[in-house]
Design an enzyme around this catalytic site. Structure first.
Site: not given
Length: 190
Positions: A14, A89, A128, A134, A146
Site C-alpha cells: 500500500k 477500518r 522487510r 521493525r 496482523r
C-alpha cells in the site's frame, strides 16, 4: 475529484503504491498513521486527545480520527483527490468518511484492495523486518496475527463498498509497475 480508499493486508504494498499513485494522479495521500503521529508530535488538541486514549490502552474514538482527517482534507482545498490509507477500518468509520466527503461536496469513488496470498505477505514482511528493524515485521506469529486481523475487519468493509459497487480487488503480486498498471486500470474508470 478522485477519492480512493487504498486497502490491503500488511505487506501488500500500500505504501509503495500510494506514493506512485499520488504522483501519477496528483492526489494527496492521507495515511492515518502519519496523521496521528503528526498531531501527537505537534501536540495539537486532537493529538493530545488521541494520545490520552492511547496511553490508557483505549482505541481512539472515531470522532477524533474523523476530525483529524477533516483537518487534513481542509489543508488541501485544491486537491485533485485523496488516497486514504489506514482508514476506514470499520463500517461506522466508512460511513463517517462518506459523510465527511459529502460535506465537502465530494464522495469516496472506490475502495481498491491489493490482494496478495498470505504466504507471499509473510515472506515480504519477514524480509522487510530484516532491513527496517521493525519488530512487528520480525516475528512470523505476530505477522500472521496482523494478517488475520486484517481479514476479520476487511470483510465488513468489502461488503460496505460492494453495496455501492465501489469495491475493486486488484492482484498485488508482481513488479511495482505491473501492480500500478492494474490499479490504474481501475482508477482510470472512476
Amino acid at each position: 475529484m478522485k477519492n480512493i480508499v487504498l486497502f490491503g493486508p500488511p505487506g501488500a504494498g500500500k505504501g509503495t503504491q500510494a506514493e506512485v499513485l499520488k504522483e501519477k494522479y496528483q492526489l494527496v495521500h492521507i495515511s492515518t498513521g502519519d496523521v496521528f503521529r503528526f498531531n501527537i508530535k505537534n501536540q495539537t488538541e486532537l493529538g493530545m486527545m488521541a494520545k490520552d486514549f492511547m496511553d490508557k490502552g483505549h482505541l481512539v474514538p472515531d470522532t477524533v480520527t474523523i476530525n483529524m482527517l477533516n483537518a487534513e482534507v481542509d489543508k488541501n482545498p485544491d486537491a485533485n483527490g485523496f488516497i486514504f490509507d489506514g482508514f476506514p477500518r470499520t463500517a461506522a468509520q466508512a460511513e463517517a468518511l462518506a459523510n465527511l466527503m459529502k460535506e465537502k461536496n465530494s464522495q469516496i469513488n472506490a475502495m481498491v484492495a491489493l490482494e496478495v496470498d498470505d504466504e507471499v505477505l509473510v515472506g515480504r514482511l519477514l524480509e522487510r523486518g530484516k532491513s527496517s528493524g521493525r519488530a512487528d515485521d520480525a516475528n512470523e506469529a505476530v505477522i500472521r496475527e496482523r494478517i488475520a486481523e486484517y481479514y476479520r475487519k476487511t470483510d465488513i468493509l468489502k461488503e460496505f463498498y460492494q453495496a455501492d459497487n465501489k469495491y475493486h480487488g486488484v492482484n498485488g503480486v508482481g513488479s511495482v509497475a505491473e501492480i500500478t498498471a492494474r490499479l490504474s486500470e481501475v482508477i482510470d474508470t472512476l
